[in-house]
Design a protein around this motif. Structure first.
Motif, PDB file in Angstrom:
ATOM      1  N   PHE A  23     -58.360  -7.148 -10.589  1.00  0.00           N
ATOM      2  CA  PHE A  23     -59.212  -8.390 -10.055  1.00  0.00           C
ATOM      3  C   PHE A  23     -60.294  -7.918  -9.006  1.00  0.00           C
ATOM      4  N   ILE A  24     -59.687  -7.242  -8.258  1.00  0.00           N
ATOM      5  CA  ILE A  24     -60.648  -7.056  -6.985  1.00  0.00           C
ATOM      6  C   ILE A  24     -61.723  -5.963  -7.388  1.00  0.00           C
ATOM      7  N   ARG A  25     -61.601  -5.019  -7.990  1.00  0.00           N
ATOM      8  CA  ARG A  25     -62.471  -4.176  -8.465  1.00  0.00           C
ATOM      9  C   ARG A  25     -63.612  -4.722  -9.413  1.00  0.00           C
ATOM     10  N   GLN A  26     -63.176  -5.643 -10.244  1.00  0.00           N
ATOM     11  CA  GLN A  26     -64.080  -6.083 -11.079  1.00  0.00           C
ATOM     12  C   GLN A  26     -64.974  -5.127 -11.983  1.00  0.00           C
ATOM     13  N   GLU A  27     -64.105  -4.078 -12.465  1.00  0.00           N
ATOM     14  CA  GLU A  27     -64.589  -2.805 -13.008  1.00  0.00           C
ATOM     15  C   GLU A  27     -65.479  -3.452 -14.589  1.00  0.00           C
TER      16      GLU A  27
ATOM     17  N   LEU B 231     -61.472  -6.279 -18.266  1.00  0.00           N
ATOM     18  CA  LEU B 231     -60.103  -6.008 -17.634  1.00  0.00           C
ATOM     19  C   LEU B 231     -59.647  -6.685 -16.414  1.00  0.00           C
ATOM     20  N   ALA B 232     -60.831  -7.120 -15.499  1.00  0.00           N
ATOM     21  CA  ALA B 232     -60.129  -7.963 -14.561  1.00  0.00           C
ATOM     22  C   ALA B 232     -59.955  -9.306 -14.903  1.00  0.00           C
ATOM     23  N   ASN B 233     -60.686  -9.854 -15.817  1.00  0.00           N
ATOM     24  CA  ASN B 233     -60.422 -11.120 -16.256  1.00  0.00           C
ATOM     25  C   ASN B 233     -58.811 -11.111 -17.185  1.00  0.00           C
ATOM     26  N   GLN B 234     -58.639 -10.162 -18.143  1.00  0.00           N
ATOM     27  CA  GLN B 234     -57.307  -9.903 -18.697  1.00  0.00           C
ATOM     28  C   GLN B 234     -56.290  -9.871 -17.617  1.00  0.00           C
ATOM     29  N   SER B 235     -56.420  -9.035 -16.467  1.00  0.00           N
ATOM     30  CA  SER B 235     -55.480  -8.654 -15.637  1.00  0.00           C
ATOM     31  C   SER B 235     -55.244 -10.081 -14.991  1.00  0.00           C
TER      32      SER B 235
ATOM     33  N   SER C 175     -59.609 -18.101 -22.428  1.00  0.00           N
ATOM     34  CA  SER C 175     -60.504 -17.229 -21.616  1.00  0.00           C
ATOM     35  C   SER C 175     -60.014 -15.505 -21.939  1.00  0.00           C
ATOM     36  N   ALA C 176     -59.067 -15.299 -22.624  1.00  0.00           N
ATOM     37  CA  ALA C 176     -58.575 -14.171 -23.059  1.00  0.00           C
ATOM     38  C   ALA C 176     -59.486 -13.459 -24.104  1.00  0.00           C
ATOM     39  N   VAL C 177     -59.617 -12.073 -23.535  1.00  0.00           N
ATOM     40  CA  VAL C 177     -60.570 -11.257 -24.402  1.00  0.00           C
ATOM     41  C   VAL C 177     -59.900 -10.764 -25.643  1.00  0.00           C
TER      42      VAL C 177
ATOM     43  N   ALA D  13     -53.704  -2.629 -23.343  1.00  0.00           N
ATOM     44  CA  ALA D  13     -52.416  -2.655 -22.936  1.00  0.00           C
ATOM     45  C   ALA D  13     -52.136  -3.797 -22.420  1.00  0.00           C
ATOM     46  N   VAL D  14     -53.028  -4.482 -21.315  1.00  0.00           N
ATOM     47  CA  VAL D  14     -52.967  -5.672 -20.684  1.00  0.00           C
ATOM     48  C   VAL D  14     -52.800  -6.858 -21.768  1.00  0.00           C
ATOM     49  N   SER D  15     -53.727  -6.854 -22.758  1.00  0.00           N
ATOM     50  CA  SER D  15     -53.693  -7.825 -24.009  1.00  0.00           C
ATOM     51  C   SER D  15     -52.283  -7.723 -24.610  1.00  0.00           C
TER      52      SER D  15
END
Length: 565
Positions: free
Chosen positions: A222-226, A280-284, A546-548, A175-177
């Motif tokens: 970003f904070i949670r880095q899941e 997810l953190a990177n993409q967000s 950098s996008a996944v 969804a973020v992508s």
């Protein structure tokens, strides 16, 4: 694609894709969609694999571009996805793997086509393809529906409302992508866009109420880095009775692996997995930076920048002024910790700069911390290993230090911490070299710099006897001594204007041959009046690199120069 596992090489001849892109109109209620969306094959994660995927689907894309304005099949697929998202939260709670798997696959196809179409089409053509027509038997006319805004709003809801679980991780990333892909039209224009469908849908209308919730969710991602779920977390077994699956899905579809395109699956080789610990953190973070740097609309400021400028700490109980739109609260301690830990990446450093520069609440909070060394040391490391960083990353690190050093309290608190660090010597020398370059190459353009050197001359006392700085201090000492003498001759009680006048006159009289020559330093000038001319290409270069799971043909990029694959 379909109920059997697939390989990229099989896609050109895939019967389901041929039907989807062909001349037959498919209703959103057609059982065909269950077959199309029941695919599973090792995910293309590298740029090379993503390139293979694009090459393998050229014929399918061309057929779809030709036929879709008449068939409306892309619109039907979007309607299928939209209807499924209404049940996603319940499906997550019920651990309905198959339903979420198919919904993810629908979004993957939509994201892929959206990315390609935005690159290859004008906005008018794009909107034509994202229009859905409800076909009536025997009817030659029908009402059309623009689905693009509905899709964007749905994605914002999905990102903010769906709980992050093992079975929803991949669709959250997708969804973020897809949001990033939707905004990617900027990549294909040399000039900064100030009006586009992105502005139309994201800054007004139905999407606007989601602004603060989206920014808050992206920050927390970003904070949670899941991390993504471990391999095997999404394996589901075949239904023994052959029934009970939603939409009459054949039991054979349930065999195999829960494989996702953007992150790889159980069958993927370890080498193919992305190096990122949290896609997810990177993409967000990338999406957040893109949103924050959108130019203002003609009749409204960027609401995402407004949200970033105004959010407060969860411990701050004071009311928000009524004049502040899109306000929200977030845990500053968690955000500070994440920023300290993630400064090895350009995008995290850019986020830190953005928050320090634009959000006074964050800046005040950080400057009041008693452990500022946890933030400063990673920034100094960027400068210490300057040869390993790109120029933009170094530039942002320097600006962050300048912003911090504007505060006297910070200067006092950090001095004791920094004096024992070897890295600080390299940073100090770099700053002295910059000053020296200004004095030796363009002294006549820098009277204010000379004024600052005279005003803060005591700061340089500690550097004169230090072996690492003695050579670079010669010119600075000469300038300070020369202009100090001229000011003494002019008398006491001089106004600022008079001091600057004396400096400008003295520049002509200063014997330039007494200034020691050093290798010329080169810096990139950034236009302050139009910061978007610097930041928008920079942000999109980070997305590009950098996008996944997103790849663009380097030959199509117009916003900045890239090397070919």
């Amino acid at each position: 694609m379909g109920s059997n596992s697939s390989r990229i090489g099989d896609l050109p001849g895939n019967e389901h894709l041929k039907k989807f892109s062909g001349t037959e109109s498919l209703s959103e209620n057609d059982p065909f969609w269950n077959q199309l969306l029941s695919f599973s094959f090792p995910a293309p994660t590298s740029s090379a694999d993503l390139k293979l995927l694009e090459e393998a689907t050229v014929s399918v894309r061309r057929s779809l571009v030709e036929n879709n304005p008449r068939t409306g099949n892309l619109g039907a697929l979007i309607k299928v996805f939209l209807s499924r998202t209404k049940e996603l939260k319940v499906s997550a709670e019920c651990q309905n793997h198959i339903f979420i798997w198919q919904t993810h696959n629908a979004l993957f196809i939509i994201c892929y086509l959206l990315k390609v179409f935005i690159c290859e089409m004008s906005e008018e053509e794009l909107l034509l393809h994202f229009t859905y027509e409800e076909k009536s038997p025997g009817s030659y006319s029908s009402d059309s529906e623009d689905l693009l805004e509905e899709l964007v709003c749905c994605l914002m809801q999905l990102i903010t409302d769906i709980p992050l679980l093992d079975i929803t991780y991949e669709i959250s990333v997708e969804a973020v992508s897809t949001m990033v892909a939707f905004l990617s039209c900027q990549l294909f224009h040399k000039e900064v866009l100030r009006q586009s469908i992105s502005h139309k849908y994201l800054m007004q209308g139905r999407c606007l109420p989601y602004t603060s919730k989206l920014v808050k969710t992206l920050l927390y991602n970003f904070i949670r880095q899941e991390k993504p779920p471990p391999p095997g977390a999404h394996v589901f077994s075949q239904q023994s009775d052959g029934g009970g699956l939603l939409y009459g899905l054949a039991s054979g579809v349930a065999t195999g692996l829960w494989t996702v395109f953007t992150l790889g699956g159980v069958g993927s080789k370890a080498a193919a997995a992305p190096a990122l610990s949290s896609p997810l953190a990177n993409q967000s973070l990338l999406l957040l930076l893109v949103l924050a740097n959108l130019t203002d609309a003609a009749d409204a400021p960027n609401p995402y920048r407004q949200a970033i400028m105004s959010f407060k700490n969860t411990q701050d109980n004071s009311p928000f002024p009524s004049s502040i739109p899109h306000a929200f609260q977030i845990n500053f301690n968690s955000l500070y910790t994440a920023l300290c830990e993630q400064q090895t990446s350009d995008q995290a450093t850019l986020l830190l700069y953005t928050l320090l520069h634009q959000n006074s609440n964050i800046r005040t909070y950080m400057l009041a911390r008693t452990d500022m060394e946890n933030l400063v040391l990673p920034i100094l490391e960027i400068l210490y290993h300057v040869e390993e960083r790109n120029s933009h990353h170094v530039y942002m690190a320097l600006i962050i230090l300048l912003i911090l050093t504007e505060d006297d309290g910070f200067n006092r608190s950090i001095h004791e911490v920094a004096q024992d660090l070897n890295v600080i010597e390299e940073v100090i020398r770099m700053m002295l070299e910059i000053i020296n370059s200004c004095l030796t190459n363009s002294l006549h353009h820098n009277p204010n710099l000379v004024y600052a050197l005279l005003y803060k001359r005591d700061l340089f006392e500690q550097f004169r006897t230090h072996p690492s700085f003695q050579d670079i201090m010669q010119n600075i000492d000469l300038v300070i001594t020369f202009f100090s003498s001229r000011l003494l001759q002019a008398g006491a009680e001089l106004s600022v204007e008079r001091v600057l006048e004396i400096i400008k006159q003295g520049v002509v009289a200063l014997p330039k041959d007494r200034l020691k020559k050093f290798p010329e330093l080169k810096f990139k000038y950034v236009e302050e009046e139009q910061p978007e001319e610097f930041f928008i290409p920079y942000v999109w270069s980070l997305v590009y690199n950098s996008a996944v799971g997103l790849r663009w043909n380097p030959q199509d990029i117009q916003l900045f120069t890239v090397d070919s694959d």
